[in-house]
Scaffold this motif. Structure first.
Motif, mmCIF file in Angstrom:
data_model
loop_
_atom_site.group_PDB
_atom_site.id
_atom_site.type_symbol
_atom_site.label_atom_id
_atom_site.label_comp_id
_atom_site.label_asym_id
_atom_site.label_seq_id
_atom_site.Cartn_x
_atom_site.Cartn_y
_atom_site.Cartn_z
ATOM 1 N N GLY A 199 -52.831 -26.277 -70.299
ATOM 2 C CA GLY A 199 -51.664 -27.070 -69.932
ATOM 3 C C GLY A 199 -50.904 -26.447 -68.773
ATOM 4 O O GLY A 199 -51.432 -25.628 -68.025
ATOM 5 N N LEU A 200 -49.626 -26.821 -68.663
ATOM 6 C CA LEU A 200 -48.792 -26.358 -67.557
ATOM 7 C C LEU A 200 -48.221 -24.968 -67.830
ATOM 8 O O LEU A 200 -47.929 -24.621 -68.975
ATOM 9 C CB LEU A 200 -47.645 -27.325 -67.313
ATOM 10 C CG LEU A 200 -48.020 -28.765 -66.961
ATOM 11 C CD1 LEU A 200 -46.763 -29.597 -66.741
ATOM 12 C CD2 LEU A 200 -48.908 -28.820 -65.747
ATOM 13 N N PHE A 201 -48.042 -24.192 -66.756
ATOM 14 C CA PHE A 201 -47.388 -22.893 -66.857
ATOM 15 C C PHE A 201 -46.714 -22.612 -65.523
ATOM 16 O O PHE A 201 -46.995 -23.263 -64.515
ATOM 17 C CB PHE A 201 -48.387 -21.779 -67.227
ATOM 18 C CG PHE A 201 -49.432 -21.524 -66.181
ATOM 19 C CD1 PHE A 201 -49.275 -20.509 -65.251
ATOM 20 C CD2 PHE A 201 -50.584 -22.301 -66.135
ATOM 21 C CE1 PHE A 201 -50.236 -20.268 -64.291
ATOM 22 C CE2 PHE A 201 -51.561 -22.064 -65.177
ATOM 23 C CZ PHE A 201 -51.387 -21.051 -64.249
ATOM 24 N N SER A 202 -45.801 -21.639 -65.506
ATOM 25 C CA SER A 202 -45.080 -21.320 -64.272
ATOM 26 C C SER A 202 -45.362 -19.883 -63.851
ATOM 27 O O SER A 202 -45.665 -19.024 -64.672
ATOM 28 C CB SER A 202 -43.577 -21.533 -64.455
ATOM 29 O OG SER A 202 -43.081 -20.692 -65.467
ATOM 30 N N VAL A 203 -45.249 -19.674 -62.540
ATOM 31 C CA VAL A 203 -45.446 -18.354 -61.957
ATOM 32 C C VAL A 203 -44.331 -18.151 -60.934
ATOM 33 O O VAL A 203 -44.059 -19.027 -60.133
ATOM 34 C CB VAL A 203 -46.821 -18.243 -61.236
ATOM 35 C CG1 VAL A 203 -46.984 -16.880 -60.607
ATOM 36 C CG2 VAL A 203 -47.955 -18.570 -62.163
ATOM 37 N N LEU A 204 -43.698 -17.004 -60.981
ATOM 38 C CA LEU A 204 -42.666 -16.651 -60.008
ATOM 39 C C LEU A 204 -43.073 -15.325 -59.377
ATOM 40 O O LEU A 204 -43.297 -14.345 -60.082
ATOM 41 C CB LEU A 204 -41.308 -16.508 -60.702
ATOM 42 C CG LEU A 204 -40.102 -16.237 -59.797
ATOM 43 C CD1 LEU A 204 -39.855 -17.415 -58.861
ATOM 44 C CD2 LEU A 204 -38.867 -15.961 -60.650
ATOM 45 N N THR A 205 -43.186 -15.306 -58.042
ATOM 46 C CA THR A 205 -43.595 -14.087 -57.361
ATOM 47 C C THR A 205 -42.568 -13.721 -56.294
ATOM 48 O O THR A 205 -41.903 -14.591 -55.734
ATOM 49 C CB THR A 205 -44.972 -14.220 -56.685
ATOM 50 O OG1 THR A 205 -44.914 -15.227 -55.685
ATOM 51 C CG2 THR A 205 -46.051 -14.545 -57.682
ATOM 52 N N ALA A 206 -42.455 -12.436 -56.035
ATOM 53 C CA ALA A 206 -41.615 -11.933 -54.964
ATOM 54 C C ALA A 206 -42.498 -11.054 -54.091
ATOM 55 O O ALA A 206 -43.121 -10.109 -54.579
ATOM 56 C CB ALA A 206 -40.442 -11.142 -55.507
ATOM 57 N N ASP A 207 -42.563 -11.386 -52.809
ATOM 58 C CA ASP A 207 -43.365 -10.605 -51.882
ATOM 59 C C ASP A 207 -42.402 -9.786 -51.017
ATOM 60 O O ASP A 207 -41.938 -10.228 -49.977
ATOM 61 C CB ASP A 207 -44.219 -11.541 -51.014
ATOM 62 C CG ASP A 207 -45.249 -10.796 -50.208
ATOM 63 O OD1 ASP A 207 -45.389 -9.557 -50.399
ATOM 64 O OD2 ASP A 207 -45.923 -11.428 -49.374
ATOM 65 N N GLY A 208 -42.071 -8.602 -51.533
ATOM 66 C CA GLY A 208 -41.121 -7.723 -50.865
ATOM 67 C C GLY A 208 -40.119 -7.182 -51.870
ATOM 68 O O GLY A 208 -40.152 -7.499 -53.041
ATOM 69 N N PRO A 209 -39.156 -6.375 -51.388
ATOM 70 C CA PRO A 209 -38.166 -5.770 -52.280
ATOM 71 C C PRO A 209 -37.092 -6.772 -52.716
ATOM 72 O O PRO A 209 -36.780 -7.719 -52.001
ATOM 73 C CB PRO A 209 -37.548 -4.661 -51.410
ATOM 74 C CG PRO A 209 -37.730 -5.136 -50.019
ATOM 75 C CD PRO A 209 -39.004 -5.914 -49.990
ATOM 76 N N LEU A 210 -36.579 -6.551 -53.910
ATOM 77 C CA LEU A 210 -35.480 -7.370 -54.435
ATOM 78 C C LEU A 210 -34.271 -6.467 -54.718
ATOM 79 O O LEU A 210 -34.437 -5.331 -55.157
ATOM 80 C CB LEU A 210 -35.891 -8.071 -55.734
ATOM 81 C CG LEU A 210 -36.991 -9.128 -55.619
ATOM 82 C CD1 LEU A 210 -37.411 -9.596 -56.993
ATOM 83 C CD2 LEU A 210 -36.510 -10.295 -54.786
ATOM 84 N N ASP A 211 -33.097 -7.002 -54.478
ATOM 85 C CA ASP A 211 -31.893 -6.246 -54.838
ATOM 86 C C ASP A 211 -31.411 -6.726 -56.203
ATOM 87 O O ASP A 211 -31.989 -7.637 -56.794
ATOM 88 C CB ASP A 211 -30.804 -6.366 -53.764
ATOM 89 C CG ASP A 211 -30.339 -7.790 -53.558
ATOM 90 O OD1 ASP A 211 -30.633 -8.659 -54.410
ATOM 91 O OD2 ASP A 211 -29.677 -8.052 -52.542
ATOM 92 N N ALA A 212 -30.353 -6.111 -56.705
ATOM 93 C CA ALA A 212 -29.846 -6.450 -58.022
ATOM 94 C C ALA A 212 -29.373 -7.889 -58.073
ATOM 95 O O ALA A 212 -29.434 -8.562 -59.044
ATOM 96 C CB ALA A 212 -28.702 -5.514 -58.404
#
Length: 150
Positions: free
Chosen positions: A137-150
């Motif tokens: 079925g359906l699913f989600s993906v969240l990606t960050a390509d690089g640094p993240l701050d708070a």
């Protein structure tokens, strides 16, 4: 249409053995099958003992792992990018006619995408959200390509 050699196509499900293939100059073969992207190493297509036994074992990637695939006619360059930005692209110089392979690949990747959104965050980081269709079925993906701050 470029098809896999018989020694490799026998590794695909019976109903998908005529799936379009793409041969890369380094000897690797790929097949765009409904059940996934099949990638055979160069040794599988060049090893005569495997050819005779028909036991070449491909890597199989589900279409929901693929972000995009592209073909650059000038130079015959193929590149496949993954949903995971940290994963190196699958790339190489192709041999033969890629038209059917690319058409099928595009169709299967697009069929797996329900929603895609991308935004540039601080520090030049790209954040991408996907809703994909998988076997369960359906699913989600969240990606960050690089640094993240708070």
């Amino acid at each position: 249409m470029t098809t896999l050699p018989d020694s490799l196509s026998s590794a695909l499900p019976t109903r998908e053995r005529r799936s379009p293939g793409l041969k890369l100059e380094d000897g690797r073969w790929m097949a765009a099958a409904k059940s996934g992207l099949y990638v055979f190493g160069a040794e599988a297509s060049s090893n005569e003992s495997e050819k005779s036994k028909g036991d070449a074992t491909p890597q199989i990637f589900p279409w929901y792992d693929v972000a995009r695939a592209r073909w650059e006619a000038e130079g015959s360059l193929f590149a496949l990018e993954w949903v995971d930005p940290a994963r190196p692209a699958l790339a190489g110089r192709g041999k033969g006619d890629p038209e059917d392979f690319m058409r099928h690949t595009s169709e299967f990747v697009n069929r797996s995408i329900v929603l895609h959104s991308q935004v540039e965050a601080g520090y030049g980081t790209t954040v991408t959200a996907w809703v994909r269709r998988g076997e369960d079925g359906l699913f989600s993906v969240l990606t960050a390509d690089g640094p993240l701050d708070a």
